[in-house]
Design a protein around this motif. Structure first.
Motif, mmCIF file in Angstrom:
data_model
loop_
_atom_site.group_PDB
_atom_site.id
_atom_site.type_symbol
_atom_site.label_atom_id
_atom_site.label_comp_id
_atom_site.label_asym_id
_atom_site.label_seq_id
_atom_site.Cartn_x
_atom_site.Cartn_y
_atom_site.Cartn_z
ATOM 1 N N PHE A 216 0.905 -1.600 -0.206
ATOM 2 C CA PHE A 216 -0.467 -0.040 -0.161
ATOM 3 C C PHE A 216 0.834 1.448 0.282
ATOM 4 N N VAL A 217 0.459 2.297 -0.994
ATOM 5 C CA VAL A 217 1.017 3.519 -0.901
ATOM 6 C C VAL A 217 0.350 4.716 -1.163
ATOM 7 N N SER A 218 0.543 5.664 -0.068
ATOM 8 C CA SER A 218 0.345 6.683 -0.257
ATOM 9 C C SER A 218 0.909 8.174 -0.547
ATOM 10 N N ILE A 219 0.659 8.768 -0.731
ATOM 11 C CA ILE A 219 1.312 10.421 -1.010
ATOM 12 C C ILE A 219 0.115 11.509 -0.934
ATOM 13 N N LEU A 220 1.234 12.428 -0.424
ATOM 14 C CA LEU A 220 0.365 13.949 -0.543
ATOM 15 C C LEU A 220 1.009 15.055 -1.325
ATOM 16 N N PRO A 221 0.148 15.420 -2.299
ATOM 17 C CA PRO A 221 0.398 16.010 -2.923
ATOM 18 C C PRO A 221 1.032 16.818 -3.670
ATOM 19 N N ASN A 222 1.602 18.271 -2.918
ATOM 20 C CA ASN A 222 2.471 18.730 -2.868
ATOM 21 C C ASN A 222 4.074 18.202 -2.406
ATOM 22 N N SER A 223 3.641 17.728 -1.403
ATOM 23 C CA SER A 223 4.995 17.666 -0.860
ATOM 24 C C SER A 223 5.741 15.581 -1.146
ATOM 25 N N GLN A 224 4.938 15.601 -1.374
ATOM 26 C CA GLN A 224 4.922 13.723 -1.936
ATOM 27 C C GLN A 224 5.438 13.091 -1.035
ATOM 28 N N TYR A 225 4.935 13.641 0.594
ATOM 29 C CA TYR A 225 5.282 12.997 1.176
ATOM 30 C C TYR A 225 4.617 11.472 1.462
ATOM 31 N N THR A 226 5.369 10.479 1.696
ATOM 32 C CA THR A 226 4.681 9.142 1.280
ATOM 33 C C THR A 226 4.707 8.002 2.518
ATOM 34 N N TYR A 227 4.235 7.884 2.481
ATOM 35 C CA TYR A 227 3.535 6.467 3.493
ATOM 36 C C TYR A 227 3.340 5.100 2.695
ATOM 37 N N VAL A 228 4.294 4.287 3.190
ATOM 38 C CA VAL A 228 4.198 2.963 2.757
ATOM 39 C C VAL A 228 3.891 1.325 3.838
ATOM 40 N N GLN A 229 2.905 0.470 3.648
ATOM 41 C CA GLN A 229 2.636 -0.458 4.483
ATOM 42 C C GLN A 229 2.190 -1.798 3.624
ATOM 43 N N VAL A 230 2.230 -2.641 4.300
ATOM 44 C CA VAL A 230 2.632 -4.324 3.768
ATOM 45 C C VAL A 230 1.337 -4.710 3.800
#
Length: 183
Positions: free
Chosen positions: A17-31
């Motif tokens: 699972f990958v999530s990202i915020l649009p401006n900063s591209q701050y990323t969250y990843v989880q399996v």
């Protein structure tokens, strides 16, 4: 990615699972174990807690656990995912089917995550989902702190200085998934 079951020695594949915020591209990843709606909603909840707030809209992929009926113009979001969005006070905008341009930032983030997180750990052996997630979170901290090439800031710095103020506060109680059945 996968992990090894200690009891049987079976290699169990996992979903990323990958999530990202649009401006900063701050990323969250989880399996997680699967792409079922329970796992998707739990991953989304964990992502919101990682960011420390709720965006106005969540743009999800057009997968079956989020969308009950796909459409070229307006997809129908399943009831559990609607409840999730209602609990956190945001809206869900699924991407159009077969339109990768709708989620270009996430597609790029997935590519970078595979380069910076997946490849370094691909030869490592993990014996549980928690171990694998712990290693990913360790590498994710480093990934989010890397400086952009054309900007003089990292994802974390841009998130703290620009995007954090636009996130709504999290509710006091985490969302608990409900099951709906037809009698």
């Amino acid at each position: 990615l996968s992990y090894v079951d200690k009891q049987t020695g079976e290699i169990i594949p996992v979903e990323v699972f990958v999530s990202i915020l649009p401006n900063s591209q701050y990323t969250y990843v989880q399996v997680c174990a699967s792409q079922k709606k329970e796992d998707l909603i739990q991953c989304c909840t964990n992502a919101l807690h990682f960011y420390g707030g709720v965006p106005l809209a969540v743009v999800s992929d057009n997968l079956k656990s989020a969308v009950s009926r796909s459409s070229k113009y307006e997809a129908q979001i399943n009831r559990s995912f609607k409840d999730f969005a209602s609990h956190y006070g945001c809206v869900v905008n699924p991407t159009r089917a077969y339109s990768p341009q709708d989620k270009a930032l996430v597609e790029n983030a997935v590519h970078l995550v595979y380069q910076r997180i997946y490849y370094p750990i691909r030869d490592m052996t993990f014996f549980s989902l928690e171990e694998l997630n712990q290693e990913i979170q360790t590498r994710l901290v480093h990934y989010n702190q890397l400086l952009f090439q054309r900007k003089e800031a990292s994802r974390v710095e841009l998130f703290q200085s620009v995007e954090r103020q636009y996130l709504k506060p999290l509710p006091c109680i985490s969302y608990q998934i409900k099951d709906y059945t037809r009698a």
